[in-house]
Design a protein around this motif. Structure first.
Motif, PDB file in Angstrom:
ATOM      1  N   SER A 206       0.885  -4.173   4.333  1.00  0.00           N
ATOM      2  CA  SER A 206       0.990  -4.782   3.007  1.00  0.00           C
ATOM      3  C   SER A 206       0.655  -3.785   1.911  1.00  0.00           C
ATOM      4  CB  SER A 206       0.041  -5.987   2.906  1.00  0.00           C
ATOM      5  OG  SER A 206       0.325  -6.929   3.914  1.00  0.00           O
ATOM      6  N   GLY A 207       1.345  -3.932   0.772  1.00  0.00           N
ATOM      7  CA  GLY A 207       1.073  -3.110  -0.389  1.00  0.00           C
ATOM      8  C   GLY A 207       0.525  -3.939  -1.527  1.00  0.00           C
ATOM      9  N   VAL A 208       0.364  -3.313  -2.703  1.00  0.00           N
ATOM     10  CA  VAL A 208      -0.165  -4.014  -3.868  1.00  0.00           C
ATOM     11  C   VAL A 208       0.741  -5.177  -4.247  1.00  0.00           C
ATOM     12  CG1 VAL A 208      -0.710  -3.801  -6.321  1.00  0.00           C
ATOM     13  CG2 VAL A 208      -1.375  -1.987  -4.747  1.00  0.00           C
TER      14      VAL A 208
ATOM     15  N   GLN B 137      -5.119  -1.360  -3.829  1.00  0.00           N
ATOM     16  CA  GLN B 137      -4.916  -2.667  -3.200  1.00  0.00           C
ATOM     17  C   GLN B 137      -6.154  -3.536  -3.354  1.00  0.00           C
ATOM     18  OE1 GLN B 137      -3.745  -0.785   0.566  1.00  0.00           O
ATOM     19  NE2 GLN B 137      -1.977  -2.141   0.614  1.00  0.00           N
TER      20      GLN B 137
ATOM     21  N   VAL C  75       0.057  -8.189  -2.151  1.00  0.00           N
ATOM     22  CA  VAL C  75      -1.192  -8.842  -2.553  1.00  0.00           C
ATOM     23  C   VAL C  75      -0.948  -9.728  -3.769  1.00  0.00           C
ATOM     24  CG1 VAL C  75      -3.538  -8.480  -3.417  1.00  0.00           C
ATOM     25  CG2 VAL C  75      -2.635  -6.994  -1.615  1.00  0.00           C
TER      26      VAL C  75
ATOM     27  N   PHE D  73      -7.210  -1.013   3.492  1.00  0.00           N
ATOM     28  CA  PHE D  73      -6.657  -1.218   2.158  1.00  0.00           C
ATOM     29  C   PHE D  73      -7.055  -0.063   1.254  1.00  0.00           C
ATOM     30  CE2 PHE D  73      -5.420  -5.732   0.634  1.00  0.00           C
ATOM     31  CZ  PHE D  73      -4.332  -5.703   1.478  1.00  0.00           C
TER      32      PHE D  73
ATOM     33  N   SER E 271      -6.558  -4.862  -6.857  1.00  0.00           N
ATOM     34  CA  SER E 271      -5.661  -5.967  -7.189  1.00  0.00           C
ATOM     35  C   SER E 271      -6.200  -7.324  -6.743  1.00  0.00           C
ATOM     36  CB  SER E 271      -4.276  -5.723  -6.567  1.00  0.00           C
ATOM     37  OG  SER E 271      -4.337  -5.742  -5.151  1.00  0.00           O
TER      38      SER E 271
END
Length: 437
Positions: free
Chosen positions: A88-90, A125, A93, A121, A128
């Motif tokens: 997962s990336g920003v 990330q 999120v 993370f 955020s």
């Protein structure tokens, strides 16, 4: 509702691993971690009250971090979102936070956002997440196998409780074995004789998932109608299938223990061997680098202060260049630490000081050592009589530094390695009999 696979009917397909088939659905079925979820324990009280705050679960693999998060979401009937720090990336999120905000009804409990391997993370990330956690848009549950103080940014860590999960004890693992053999839809139909459990327990290393994977492997490898499980069959099966149970975590804690003890024991060959085992097993290079920094402080210490500098330099190199070149810097540091003289006087000293503080409480600071930024403090005698060491020959003068009640207490005891001997001799020269052991 955004529940995970935990809340769908149990699959009866053989393709589903035993560990997944036996995943607990309720706290009553959950094995281990009684200090957190047993009757009257802190986390159990919050769950029973129907309200939880954001928290991070820190513990070794296979002790129930993910399962516990899923049970909590199911128990509270709360939407449950999951993110993997690996994929997962920003943007992911922010998308989840937006979905959680739009899907929440008035006065409903905050949706739970579960982030597995939160230590992976990045800072951006984690940044955020801050607003959503602070405003209660989501309740964060993070899971990590690494020390959060190293990997989780301080603002996020300050907004979360930290709960430490422990490796499963022998009794926990035996309970899990019995449950697998008597409750699993497939194993209970097999003729299985459990004659010995020492190898099963030993190789699992307190990891429930690993224990079930080994059990499943042994059962599936048997060509006989009656499956006999003893230490011999377990060892033979694992030797034939060395990567069958989680290569990335194989003997994780045993190997890092052997690595550190080889450095402490001044065996560079063994240190390099165990490092190679970790590298081939897919270990995080930062994990190895951190252990080198700890070893430099704990085991080499004042006998060779340059060891800490080199270990920190190796850590910086890992952060800058990564695999595979970082292996060279880690190897250089490991060999240097293993071949250095050893002293644990600083390690023993701080532990003795902490014990003294806990035993004697908050002793007042002597007046002459206190800060005196105002005239009132000066009138009260703060800093009065303090002797500035640089005004004296050799930049030293004898005066009291310990609290009144603790004068004469010894904490640091110099050890007689070549480098530390000079420090010890200087203290004897300054303080006389006080520092003579």
């Amino acid at each position: 509702m955004y529940f995970t696979r935990l809340f769908v009917p149990l699959s009866t397909e053989m393709s589903e691993p035993l560990a997944e088939r036996l995943r607990p659905r309720t706290l009553d079925d959950y094995i281990g971690q009684k200090h957190l979820v047993g009757e009257g324990a802190v986390l159990r009280k919050m769950i029973d009250a129907g309200h939880i705050s954001s928290f991070i679960l820190w513990g070794p693999p296979g002790v129930g971090k993910t399962t516990l998060a899923q049970i909590i979401a199911h128990r509270l009937q709360t939407p449950f979102f999951t993110l993997s720090a690996v994929t997962s990336g920003v943007k992911d999120v922010r998308d989840v936070i937006e979905r959680a905000q739009k899907g929440r009804f008035f006065n409903e409990a905050s949706p739970i956002l579960f982030i597995d391997e939160i230590h992976r993370f990045s800072k951006s990330q984690q940044d955020s997440l801050l607003g959503a956690v602070e405003k209660g848009i989501v309740t964060l549950i993070g899971a990590t196998t690494e020390n959060p103080s190293f990997e989780v940014i301080r603002p996020l860590l300050s907004r979360c409780q930290l709960y430490v999960l422990k490796s499963l004890e022998k009794d926990d693992l035996m309970e899990l074995l019995n449950r697998a053999l008597t409750k699993d839809v497939f194993l209970k139909e097999r003729d299985i004789a459990l004659e010995e459990t020492s190898a099963l327990i030993r190789y699992s290393g307190g990891d429930a998932r690993k224990l079930l994977n080994i059990l499943e492997l042994v059962v599936e490898s048997s060509t006989k109608e009656k499956v006999v499980i003893n230490d011999e069959t377990v060892v033979a099966c694992l030797q034939q299938n060395p990567l069958a149970y989680d290569k990335g975590g194989e003997m994780h804690y045993d190997i890092i223990s052997a690595f550190i003890k080889s450095i402490r024991g001044s065996d560079p060959d063994a240190a390099l061997y165990w490092m190679a085992r970790m590298i081939e097993g897919g270990e995080d290079p930062q994990f190895i680098a951190r252990r080198l920094v700890i070893s430099a402080s704990e085991d080499i210490g004042l006998a060779n202060p340059n060891a800490l500098l080199l270990a920190n330099a190796a850590f910086d190199t890992v952060m800058k260049i990564g695999w595979p070149e970082a292996r060279i810097a880690l190897a250089e540091a490991a060999v240097y630490l293993a071949t250095s003289p050893k002293s644990n006087s600083a390690y023993l000293g701080i532990d003795q000081a902490l014990a003294l503080v806990r035993r004697t409480g908050n002793q007042p600071v002597p007046l002459h050592l206190r800060n005196a930024p105002t005239s009132l403090m000066k009138d009260l005698g703060y800093s009065d009589g303090y002797q500035y060491p640089h005004d004296f020959p050799g930049h030293f003068t004898r005066q009291q530094y310990m609290p009144d009640a603790l004068q004469g207490e010894r904490i640091w005891h110099g050890q007689h390695s070549p480098a530390e001997e000079k420090l010890y001799e200087r203290m004897v020269n300054y303080w006389g009999d006080r520092f003579k052991d």
